[in-house]
Design an enzyme around this catalytic site. Structure first.
Site, PDB file in Angstrom:
ATOM      1  N   LYS A  43       8.143  29.464   8.678  1.00 43.31           N
ATOM      2  CA  LYS A  43       7.473  30.066   7.511  1.00 43.31           C
ATOM      3  C   LYS A  43       8.384  29.993   6.285  1.00 43.31           C
ATOM      4  O   LYS A  43       9.596  29.765   6.428  1.00 43.31           O
ATOM      5  CB  LYS A  43       7.129  31.522   7.836  1.00 43.31           C
ATOM      6  CG  LYS A  43       8.342  32.372   8.171  1.00 43.31           C
ATOM      7  CD  LYS A  43       7.920  33.683   8.826  1.00 43.31           C
ATOM      8  CE  LYS A  43       9.123  34.579   9.067  1.00 43.31           C
ATOM      9  NZ  LYS A  43       8.794  35.715   9.929  1.00 43.31           N
ATOM     10  N   ARG A 141       2.933  47.297  10.850  1.00 42.08           N
ATOM     11  CA  ARG A 141       2.719  46.198   9.905  1.00 42.08           C
ATOM     12  C   ARG A 141       1.351  45.580  10.152  1.00 42.08           C
ATOM     13  O   ARG A 141       0.440  45.788   9.380  1.00 42.08           O
ATOM     14  CB  ARG A 141       3.858  45.168  10.017  1.00 42.08           C
ATOM     15  CG  ARG A 141       3.792  44.123   8.932  1.00 42.08           C
ATOM     16  CD  ARG A 141       5.042  43.269   8.828  1.00 42.08           C
ATOM     17  NE  ARG A 141       5.181  42.302   9.924  1.00 42.08           N
ATOM     18  CZ  ARG A 141       6.159  41.389   9.983  1.00 42.08           C
ATOM     19  NH1 ARG A 141       7.070  41.321   9.022  1.00 42.08           N
ATOM     20  NH2 ARG A 141       6.236  40.544  11.002  1.00 42.08           N
ATOM     21  N   HIS A 170       5.861  42.564  17.470  1.00 42.05           N
ATOM     22  CA  HIS A 170       7.068  42.274  16.690  1.00 42.05           C
ATOM     23  C   HIS A 170       7.900  43.551  16.636  1.00 42.05           C
ATOM     24  O   HIS A 170       7.365  44.630  16.398  1.00 42.05           O
ATOM     25  CB  HIS A 170       6.665  41.814  15.285  1.00 42.05           C
ATOM     26  CG  HIS A 170       7.800  41.211  14.505  1.00 42.05           C
ATOM     27  ND1 HIS A 170       8.608  40.220  15.011  1.00 42.05           N
ATOM     28  CD2 HIS A 170       8.236  41.443  13.241  1.00 42.05           C
ATOM     29  CE1 HIS A 170       9.498  39.873  14.083  1.00 42.05           C
ATOM     30  NE2 HIS A 170       9.308  40.599  13.013  1.00 42.05           N
ATOM     31  N   ARG A 226      10.263  33.875  19.886  1.00 44.67           N
ATOM     32  CA  ARG A 226      10.085  33.357  18.518  1.00 44.67           C
ATOM     33  C   ARG A 226      11.397  33.440  17.751  1.00 44.67           C
ATOM     34  O   ARG A 226      11.799  34.512  17.315  1.00 44.67           O
ATOM     35  CB  ARG A 226       9.023  34.186  17.773  1.00 44.67           C
ATOM     36  CG  ARG A 226       7.678  34.309  18.490  1.00 44.67           C
ATOM     37  CD  ARG A 226       6.672  35.025  17.615  1.00 44.67           C
ATOM     38  NE  ARG A 226       7.122  36.341  17.190  1.00 44.67           N
ATOM     39  CZ  ARG A 226       6.886  37.488  17.829  1.00 44.67           C
ATOM     40  NH1 ARG A 226       6.167  37.480  18.938  1.00 44.67           N
ATOM     41  NH2 ARG A 226       7.336  38.630  17.359  1.00 44.67           N
ATOM     42  N   TYR A 270      23.720  34.817 -22.442  1.00 46.14           N
ATOM     43  CA  TYR A 270      22.898  35.864 -23.074  1.00 46.14           C
ATOM     44  C   TYR A 270      23.624  37.203 -23.080  1.00 46.14           C
ATOM     45  O   TYR A 270      24.122  37.640 -22.043  1.00 46.14           O
ATOM     46  CB  TYR A 270      21.578  36.030 -22.310  1.00 46.14           C
ATOM     47  CG  TYR A 270      20.644  34.855 -22.433  1.00 46.14           C
ATOM     48  CD1 TYR A 270      20.098  34.493 -23.663  1.00 46.14           C
ATOM     49  CD2 TYR A 270      20.297  34.112 -21.306  1.00 46.14           C
ATOM     50  CE1 TYR A 270      19.216  33.410 -23.758  1.00 46.14           C
ATOM     51  CE2 TYR A 270      19.420  33.045 -21.398  1.00 46.14           C
ATOM     52  CZ  TYR A 270      18.886  32.699 -22.629  1.00 46.14           C
ATOM     53  OH  TYR A 270      18.030  31.640 -22.725  1.00 46.14           O
ATOM     54  N   CYS A 318      21.528  32.356 -16.216  1.00 53.98           N
ATOM     55  CA  CYS A 318      20.313  32.028 -16.968  1.00 53.98           C
ATOM     56  C   CYS A 318      19.244  31.520 -16.005  1.00 53.98           C
ATOM     57  O   CYS A 318      19.484  31.376 -14.807  1.00 53.98           O
ATOM     58  CB  CYS A 318      20.608  30.959 -18.013  1.00 53.98           C
ATOM     59  SG  CYS A 318      21.987  31.350 -19.102  1.00 53.98           S
ATOM     60  N   MET A 319      18.065  31.217 -16.534  1.00 51.35           N
ATOM     61  CA  MET A 319      16.986  30.733 -15.673  1.00 51.35           C
ATOM     62  C   MET A 319      17.356  29.407 -14.999  1.00 51.35           C
ATOM     63  O   MET A 319      17.070  29.203 -13.823  1.00 51.35           O
ATOM     64  CB  MET A 319      15.694  30.567 -16.478  1.00 51.35           C
ATOM     65  CG  MET A 319      14.484  30.226 -15.625  1.00 51.35           C
ATOM     66  SD  MET A 319      12.992  29.920 -16.559  1.00 51.35           S
ATOM     67  CE  MET A 319      12.581  31.560 -17.138  1.00 51.35           C
ATOM     68  N   ASP A 320      17.991  28.525 -15.760  1.00 48.44           N
ATOM     69  CA  ASP A 320      18.218  27.167 -15.269  1.00 48.44           C
ATOM     70  C   ASP A 320      19.677  26.734 -15.271  1.00 48.44           C
ATOM     71  O   ASP A 320      19.985  25.605 -14.891  1.00 48.44           O
ATOM     72  CB  ASP A 320      17.429  26.172 -16.130  1.00 48.44           C
ATOM     73  CG  ASP A 320      16.040  26.683 -16.419  1.00 48.44           C
ATOM     74  OD1 ASP A 320      15.297  26.910 -15.447  1.00 48.44           O
ATOM     75  OD2 ASP A 320      15.721  26.908 -17.602  1.00 48.44           O
TER      76      ASP A 320
HETATM   77  C1  LIG Z   1       9.629  35.942  10.885  1.00 44.68           C
HETATM   78  C2  LIG Z   1       9.180  36.350  12.212  1.00 44.68           C
HETATM   79  C3  LIG Z   1       9.903  35.969  13.359  1.00 44.68           C
HETATM   80  C4  LIG Z   1      11.271  35.329  13.291  1.00 44.68           C
HETATM   81  O1  LIG Z   1      12.198  36.339  12.947  1.00 44.68           O
HETATM   82  P1  LIG Z   1      13.770  36.073  12.894  1.00 44.68           P
HETATM   83  O2  LIG Z   1      14.360  37.413  12.677  1.00 44.68           O
HETATM   84  O3  LIG Z   1      13.998  35.161  11.732  1.00 44.68           O
HETATM   85  O4  LIG Z   1      14.137  35.460  14.177  1.00 44.68           O
HETATM   86  C5  LIG Z   1       9.344  36.254  14.592  1.00 44.68           C
HETATM   87  N1  LIG Z   1       8.160  36.891  14.686  1.00 44.68           N
HETATM   88  C6  LIG Z   1       7.455  37.285  13.617  1.00 44.68           C
HETATM   89  C7  LIG Z   1       6.158  37.998  13.795  1.00 44.68           C
HETATM   90  C8  LIG Z   1       7.948  37.058  12.341  1.00 44.68           C
HETATM   91  O5  LIG Z   1       7.264  37.480  11.279  1.00 44.68           O
END
Ligand SMILES: *Cc1c(COP(=O)(O)O)cnc(C)c1O
Length: 386
Positions: A43, A141, A170, A226, A270, A318-320
């Protein structure tokens, strides 16, 4: 250190070491029992590292499935030709259901309205709508509450267009050892999965551990785990340090665009908050700013590396662009640094000689976590894959 692969049009870029990604992926896969699947969280453009390239490197190193946060992230992977299972770690708006079905992106599901609409759409397209059931075991969540989960399944299971490919939760505190809240979430999850089994529901792959969970709570690996941050070579917390060896994959580099020796008293950037304090201070400019992920809150508080040594960033970011100072005074020889010239390599994150600036160092200065640091550098800088 001229890099042939660096971008021609901008003297600031992100380097991604795909060997590090491969090594880290193998390390996590190696922590799992044979037959346990590894789902890689890619992600937010793989935490800023580039989702398509990382997904391919991870799959070549043992990853089985991939997780995204948004519909667009899933579509990007499919359009790049990636055919391995993709789970979206959230439910999508109803308006995105057709896209999920068209691109075979599995949603996480926790409302029956969404589940049934998704099943309808899948059936209308002669497909089976695979989904993962999200359980909220205490993070507050997303997900179905454990007390409602059997009823939830009974409300949707009649639909022939649906298939439960997984059941997951999670953890909010997987990065603590011996944490009471973690144990409570783990118990609620185990109980809910058992209740689903008892009710005759097919739960698909059972999964809950994230990176710290995989490292600290191997008893919760179940059918799949995960991993996210660890794949990119960063530790999720102090509790995991020393338990797994990881190689950071991201470096952030720039080249000096301009360097001058302003007179004492002249100001920089700035607000002119930094004033040249003594003679022989060189001020160099690099084309990298907060729109590239270098938080403005770091202004005047961070270092960069040049010629293998630290130099203090000065003036507002700065921005850039941003500036840093080099003390080239020949008298104060204990601090004397080599003057820089246009084109010199500057390291914002990564190694230069024996010096190193980590995402953790920057995160600490910013009052955030390494996750946000790498995500932010993914925003605009071109990525160069090593
Ligand atoms: C982002 C996420 C993960 C991975 O988490 P890490 O801490 O980066 O290993 C696993 N499960 C869910 C639901 C997440 O949102």
């Amino acid at each position: 250190m001229p890099l042939t692969s660096e971008p021609q049009d901008r003297w600031a870029w992100v380097e991604i070491d795909l060997n590090a990604i491969r090594k880290n992926t193998r390390a996590f896969k190696g922590m799992l029992k044979r037959g346990t699947q590894l789902m890689c969280a890619v992600k937010a453009d793989a935490y800023g590292h580039g989702a398509v390239a990382c997904t391919k490197a991870m799959h070549a190193s043992g990853a089985d499935q991939f997780a995204v946060a948004t519909v667009a992230e899933g579509v990007e992977l499919r359009q790049a030709g990636i055919e391995w299972p993709i789970l979206m770690l959230n439910q999508a708006p109803m308006g995105a259901i057709q896209t999920l079905v068209d691109y075979d992106i599995m949603p996480s599901v926790y409302t029956s309205e969404f589940a049934l609409a998704y099943g309808e759409c899948a059936a209308a397209n002669n497909k089976i709508g695979k989904y993962h059931l999200a359980l909220d075991t205490g993070m507050t969540r997303i997900g179905v509450l454990p007390a409602d989960v059997v009823e939830f399944r009974h409300a949707i299971d009649f639909h022939r267009g649906l298939e439960c490919a997984g059941t997951f939760t999670h953890f909010a505190t997987a990065d603590n050892l011996q944490d009471w809240d973690f144990s409570l979430q783990a118990q609620r999850f185990t109980d809910a999965v058992a209740a689903l089994h008892d009710a005759g529901c097919d739960v698909g792959l059972v999964h809950c551990d994230n990176t710290p969970g995989i490292i600290l709570h191997p008893n919760m690996h179940f059918d799949m785990a995960r991993a996210g941050i660890g794949l990119y070579g960063l530790q999720p917390s102090e509790a995991t340090e020393g338990r797994i060896s990881l190689a950071p994959a991201m470096s952030v580099r720039a080249r000096v665009m301009r360097a001058i020796n302003p007179a004492v008293g002249e100001g920089v950037s700035y607000g002119l908050h930094y004033r040249i304090p003594t003679p022989h201070i060189q001020v160099a400019t690099i084309p990298l700013g907060y729109a590239d992920g270098l938080s403005r809150t770091l202004s005047g508080r961070m270092d960069v590396l040049v010629h293998g040594k630290r130099a203090r960033q000065v003036g507002n970011i700065c921005m850039d662009q941003c500036m840093f100072a080099i003390d080239t005074n020949p008298v104060r020889s204990y601090r004397r640094a080599e003057p820089v010239v246009e084109g010199d390599l500057v390291t914002i994150i990564g190694k230069d000689g024996n010096e190193c600036i980590t995402a953790d160092e920057m995160a600490k200065l910013r009052g955030t976590i390494n996750y946000e640091v790498t995500c932010n550098f993914g925003m605009r800088l071109e990525k160069v894959y090593l």
